[in-house]
Scaffold this active site. Structure first.
Site, PDB file in Angstrom:
ATOM      1  N   ASP A  99       0.847  -1.206   0.000  1.00 55.18           N
ATOM      2  CA  ASP A  99       0.000   0.000   0.000  1.00 55.18           C
ATOM      3  C   ASP A  99       0.882   1.255   0.000  1.00 55.18           C
ATOM      4  O   ASP A  99       1.796   1.364   0.814  1.00 55.18           O
ATOM      5  CB  ASP A  99      -0.892  -0.022   1.257  1.00 55.18           C
ATOM      6  CG  ASP A  99      -2.047   0.961   1.173  1.00 55.18           C
ATOM      7  OD1 ASP A  99      -1.880   2.044   0.572  1.00 55.18           O
ATOM      8  OD2 ASP A  99      -3.116   0.661   1.725  1.00 55.18           O
ATOM      9  N   HIS A 101      -0.540   4.477   0.021  1.00 53.84           N
ATOM     10  CA  HIS A 101      -1.276   5.636   0.556  1.00 53.84           C
ATOM     11  C   HIS A 101      -0.623   6.114   1.851  1.00 53.84           C
ATOM     12  O   HIS A 101      -0.500   5.330   2.787  1.00 53.84           O
ATOM     13  CB  HIS A 101      -2.735   5.256   0.810  1.00 53.84           C
ATOM     14  CG  HIS A 101      -3.482   4.911  -0.435  1.00 53.84           C
ATOM     15  ND1 HIS A 101      -3.526   3.637  -0.926  1.00 53.84           N
ATOM     16  CD2 HIS A 101      -4.192   5.686  -1.300  1.00 53.84           C
ATOM     17  CE1 HIS A 101      -4.248   3.626  -2.041  1.00 53.84           C
ATOM     18  NE2 HIS A 101      -4.656   4.861  -2.301  1.00 53.84           N
ATOM     19  N   SER A 152      -5.131  -4.262   2.090  1.00 58.44           N
ATOM     20  CA  SER A 152      -4.286  -3.814   3.213  1.00 58.44           C
ATOM     21  C   SER A 152      -4.879  -4.249   4.541  1.00 58.44           C
ATOM     22  O   SER A 152      -4.157  -4.537   5.502  1.00 58.44           O
ATOM     23  CB  SER A 152      -4.133  -2.300   3.210  1.00 58.44           C
ATOM     24  OG  SER A 152      -3.659  -1.875   1.971  1.00 58.44           O
TER      25      SER A 152
HETATM   26 CO1  B1M Z   1      -5.933   5.307  -4.056  1.00 56.98          CO
HETATM   27  N1  B1M Z   1      -7.503   4.237  -3.608  1.00 56.98           N
HETATM   28  N2  B1M Z   1      -5.244   3.871  -5.163  1.00 56.98           N
HETATM   29  N3  B1M Z   1      -4.518   6.533  -4.498  1.00 56.98           N
HETATM   30  N4  B1M Z   1      -6.948   6.642  -3.202  1.00 56.98           N
HETATM   31  C1  B1M Z   1      -8.419   4.775  -2.624  1.00 56.98           C
HETATM   32  C2  B1M Z   1      -8.069   4.321  -1.212  1.00 56.98           C
HETATM   33  C3  B1M Z   1      -9.817   4.191  -3.136  1.00 56.98           C
HETATM   34  C4  B1M Z   1     -10.872   4.028  -2.048  1.00 56.98           C
HETATM   35  C5  B1M Z   1     -10.318   5.081  -4.290  1.00 56.98           C
HETATM   36  C6  B1M Z   1     -11.610   4.567  -4.934  1.00 56.98           C
HETATM   37  O1  B1M Z   1     -11.586   3.635  -5.691  1.00 56.98           O
HETATM   38  N5  B1M Z   1     -12.715   5.160  -4.638  1.00 56.98           N
HETATM   39  C7  B1M Z   1      -9.358   2.817  -3.768  1.00 56.98           C
HETATM   40  C8  B1M Z   1      -9.318   1.627  -2.801  1.00 56.98           C
HETATM   41  C9  B1M Z   1     -10.308   0.553  -3.141  1.00 56.98           C
HETATM   42  C10 B1M Z   1     -10.271  -0.502  -2.100  1.00 56.98           C
HETATM   43  O2  B1M Z   1      -9.383  -1.307  -2.008  1.00 56.98           O
HETATM   44  N6  B1M Z   1     -11.299  -0.464  -1.270  1.00 56.98           N
HETATM   45  C11 B1M Z   1      -7.961   3.175  -4.267  1.00 56.98           C
HETATM   46  C12 B1M Z   1      -7.269   2.456  -5.272  1.00 56.98           C
HETATM   47  C13 B1M Z   1      -8.052   1.367  -5.962  1.00 56.98           C
HETATM   48  C14 B1M Z   1      -5.946   2.762  -5.644  1.00 56.98           C
HETATM   49  C15 B1M Z   1      -5.061   2.027  -6.685  1.00 56.98           C
HETATM   50  C16 B1M Z   1      -5.160   0.499  -6.669  1.00 56.98           C
HETATM   51  C17 B1M Z   1      -5.406   2.618  -8.063  1.00 56.98           C
HETATM   52  C18 B1M Z   1      -4.680   2.000  -9.225  1.00 56.98           C
HETATM   53  O3  B1M Z   1      -3.471   2.025  -9.305  1.00 56.98           O
HETATM   54  N7  B1M Z   1      -5.468   1.431 -10.089  1.00 56.98           N
HETATM   55  C19 B1M Z   1      -3.668   2.510  -6.276  1.00 56.98           C
HETATM   56  C20 B1M Z   1      -3.075   1.606  -5.184  1.00 56.98           C
HETATM   57  C21 B1M Z   1      -1.592   1.666  -5.129  1.00 56.98           C
HETATM   58  C22 B1M Z   1      -1.095   0.875  -3.945  1.00 56.98           C
HETATM   59  O4  B1M Z   1      -1.277   1.285  -2.821  1.00 56.98           O
HETATM   60  N8  B1M Z   1      -0.480  -0.249  -4.214  1.00 56.98           N
HETATM   61  C23 B1M Z   1      -3.974   3.856  -5.697  1.00 56.98           C
HETATM   62  C24 B1M Z   1      -3.102   4.937  -5.736  1.00 56.98           C
HETATM   63  C25 B1M Z   1      -3.377   6.191  -5.223  1.00 56.98           C
HETATM   64  C26 B1M Z   1      -2.488   7.419  -5.443  1.00 56.98           C
HETATM   65  C27 B1M Z   1      -0.989   7.062  -5.401  1.00 56.98           C
HETATM   66  C28 B1M Z   1      -2.814   8.031  -6.781  1.00 56.98           C
HETATM   67  C29 B1M Z   1      -2.998   8.361  -4.283  1.00 56.98           C
HETATM   68  C30 B1M Z   1      -2.206   8.211  -2.975  1.00 56.98           C
HETATM   69  C31 B1M Z   1      -1.102   9.214  -2.807  1.00 56.98           C
HETATM   70  C32 B1M Z   1      -0.481   9.161  -1.437  1.00 56.98           C
HETATM   71  O5  B1M Z   1      -1.054   8.754  -0.447  1.00 56.98           O
HETATM   72  N9  B1M Z   1       0.757   9.598  -1.388  1.00 56.98           N
HETATM   73  C33 B1M Z   1      -4.399   7.806  -4.018  1.00 56.98           C
HETATM   74  C34 B1M Z   1      -5.417   8.527  -3.315  1.00 56.98           C
HETATM   75  C35 B1M Z   1      -5.109   9.966  -2.980  1.00 56.98           C
HETATM   76  C36 B1M Z   1      -6.655   7.932  -2.949  1.00 56.98           C
HETATM   77  C37 B1M Z   1      -7.902   8.597  -2.315  1.00 56.98           C
HETATM   78  C38 B1M Z   1      -8.606   9.377  -3.414  1.00 56.98           C
HETATM   79  C39 B1M Z   1      -7.658   9.502  -1.124  1.00 56.98           C
HETATM   80  C40 B1M Z   1      -6.824   8.902   0.018  1.00 56.98           C
HETATM   81  C41 B1M Z   1      -6.384   9.973   0.967  1.00 56.98           C
HETATM   82  O6  B1M Z   1      -5.243  10.403   0.972  1.00 56.98           O
HETATM   83  N10 B1M Z   1      -7.318  10.489   1.801  1.00 56.98           N
HETATM   84  C42 B1M Z   1      -8.711   7.326  -1.839  1.00 56.98           C
HETATM   85  C43 B1M Z   1     -10.226   7.530  -1.826  1.00 56.98           C
HETATM   86  C44 B1M Z   1     -10.711   8.087  -0.502  1.00 56.98           C
HETATM   87  O7  B1M Z   1     -10.191   7.740   0.551  1.00 56.98           O
HETATM   88  N11 B1M Z   1     -11.694   8.898  -0.568  1.00 56.98           N
HETATM   89  C45 B1M Z   1      -8.122   6.241  -2.652  1.00 56.98           C
HETATM   90  C46 B1M Z   1      -7.028  11.559   2.759  1.00 56.98           C
HETATM   91  C47 B1M Z   1      -6.437  10.961   4.050  1.00 56.98           C
HETATM   92  C48 B1M Z   1      -6.182  12.057   5.083  1.00 56.98           C
HETATM   93  O8  B1M Z   1      -7.385  10.060   4.572  1.00 56.98           O
HETATM   94  O9  B1M Z   1      -5.756   8.116   4.404  1.00 56.98           O
HETATM   95  O10 B1M Z   1      -8.232   7.734   4.860  1.00 56.98           O
HETATM   96  P1  B1M Z   1      -7.023   8.563   4.995  1.00 56.98           P
HETATM   97  O11 B1M Z   1      -6.704   8.727   6.561  1.00 56.98           O
HETATM   98  C49 B1M Z   1      -7.724   9.047   7.483  1.00 56.98           C
HETATM   99  C50 B1M Z   1      -8.305   7.825   8.196  1.00 56.98           C
HETATM  100  O12 B1M Z   1      -8.411   6.691   7.339  1.00 56.98           O
HETATM  101  C51 B1M Z   1      -7.426   7.628   9.385  1.00 56.98           C
HETATM  102  O13 B1M Z   1      -7.035   8.967   9.737  1.00 56.98           O
HETATM  103  C52 B1M Z   1      -7.077   9.824   8.589  1.00 56.98           C
HETATM  104  C53 B1M Z   1      -7.908  11.053   8.903  1.00 56.98           C
HETATM  105  O14 B1M Z   1      -7.528  11.699  10.082  1.00 56.98           O
HETATM  106  N12 B1M Z   1      -6.209   6.828   9.331  1.00 56.98           N
HETATM  107  C54 B1M Z   1      -5.609   6.396  10.466  1.00 56.98           C
HETATM  108  C55 B1M Z   1      -5.474   6.414   8.297  1.00 56.98           C
HETATM  109  N13 B1M Z   1      -4.416   5.712   8.706  1.00 56.98           N
HETATM  110  C56 B1M Z   1      -4.472   5.690  10.060  1.00 56.98           C
HETATM  111  C57 B1M Z   1      -3.626   5.089  10.989  1.00 56.98           C
HETATM  112  C58 B1M Z   1      -3.949   5.237  12.346  1.00 56.98           C
HETATM  113  C59 B1M Z   1      -5.078   5.949  12.743  1.00 56.98           C
HETATM  114  C60 B1M Z   1      -5.931   6.530  11.813  1.00 56.98           C
HETATM  115  O15 B1M Z   1      -3.200   4.733  13.338  1.00 56.98           O
HETATM  116  C61 B1M Z   1      -1.985   4.119  13.014  1.00 56.98           C
END
Ligand code: B1M
Length: 214
Positions: A99, A101, A152
């Protein structure tokens, strides 16, 4: 457009032109930095996720959105409240194997390190071997695992089992979009020797971290 509508648009469009000035304007009118992140910026990210899911955005565009989000978070970071007390505890932090992200993970690092925790951030795609080696070296008070993909969440089960086999039982703090408390309790906990705590966001992560070291 009014400020409240411009802020999510920077993330949706992956544009940084004017972003810093608008963040300053939001701070100047009294918005709290974390409210800006959790409100308009996260709303923008949610929309990016929706558009990506609908095939209306390609990965390169989502990457631009991620860059805009990172720029916004770094701009707000100096304004986040800080607790200057010396280390309350040590956390090892990683995005799990497979992963990339890291925005949420890095937010957890910022919030915990601003609140007296020492955070060792191992980065992304961290496999169990690397985590075990770091845990043995650093002896953290707890281990934070982040992961956004469904695979993940499954990887966290494997990671917990491998940590257990290596004799590690420091509490696990887990978070990320594909996880839930039920998943942590029913799927990860049975594979681990220590407590497994689910945090829905970075602030919940801080609260749990504080409880762990109290
Ligand atoms: Co990706 N991605 N992505 N992506 N991406 C998602 C997660 C997805 C839901 C989008 C979608 O389809 N709607 C989907 C996942 C599907 C699934 O499995 N359910 C997805 C996919 C499919 C993919 C790829 C497979 C796409 C592809 O290549 N075909 C690929 C995977 C690559 C890989 O990991 N091997 C991929 C790639 C990417 C980018 C690189 C383009 C980019 C990431 C860039 C980066 O992080 N440097 C990206 C992004 C930006 C997203 C979305 C749009 C946004 C994620 C984000 O940063 N959110 C995402 C859709 C979405 O979430 N709406 C999506 C903002 C961030 C602050 O929130 O990380 O959730 P988040 O963290 C939150 C909580 O979750 C929590 O606290 C935070 C808030 O305070 N939290 C924790 C997180 N970690 C924590 C740990 C803790 C406590 C809380 O304690 C240890």
């Amino acid at each position: 457009l009014p400020l409240d509508q411009r802020l999510p648009l920077y993330i949706i469009e992956g544009s940084k032109d004017g972003l810093s000035a608008d963040l300053d304007a939001a701070l100047a009118r009294g918005d709290k930095p974390l409210e800006i992140i959790n409100g308009p910026l996260m709303a923008g990210m949610a929309e990016v996720g929706r558009l990506f899911n609908d095939n209306q955005l390609i990965v390169a565009e989502v990457l631009q959105s991620a860059e805009a989000m990172k720029t916004a978070v770094s701009h707000l970071e100096p304004h986040l409240s800080k607790d200057e007390t010396s280390s309350k505890g040590k956390m090892l932090l990683a995005t799990v194997k497979g992963d990339v992200h890291d925005i949420g993970k890095n937010l957890v690092e910022i919030i915990l390190s601003n609140n007296g925790f020492e955070v060792i951030n191992l980065g992304i795609k961290v496999g169990p071997e690397e985590l075990i080696a770091a845990a043995k070296k650093e002896k953290p008070d707890f281990i934070g695992l982040s992961g956004l993909l469904v695979k993940s969440a499954l990887q966290m089960i494997v990671t917990a089992a491998d940590l257990k086999a290596a004799g590690i039982d420091a509490p696990l703090l887990v978070g990320g979009a594909a996880l839930s408390r039920a998943f942590a309790d029913n799927r990860i906990t049975p594979e681990y020797n220590g407590p497994v705590l689910y945090a829905k966001d970075a602030m919940a992560g801080l609260e749990l971290a504080n409880q762990l070291v109290d």
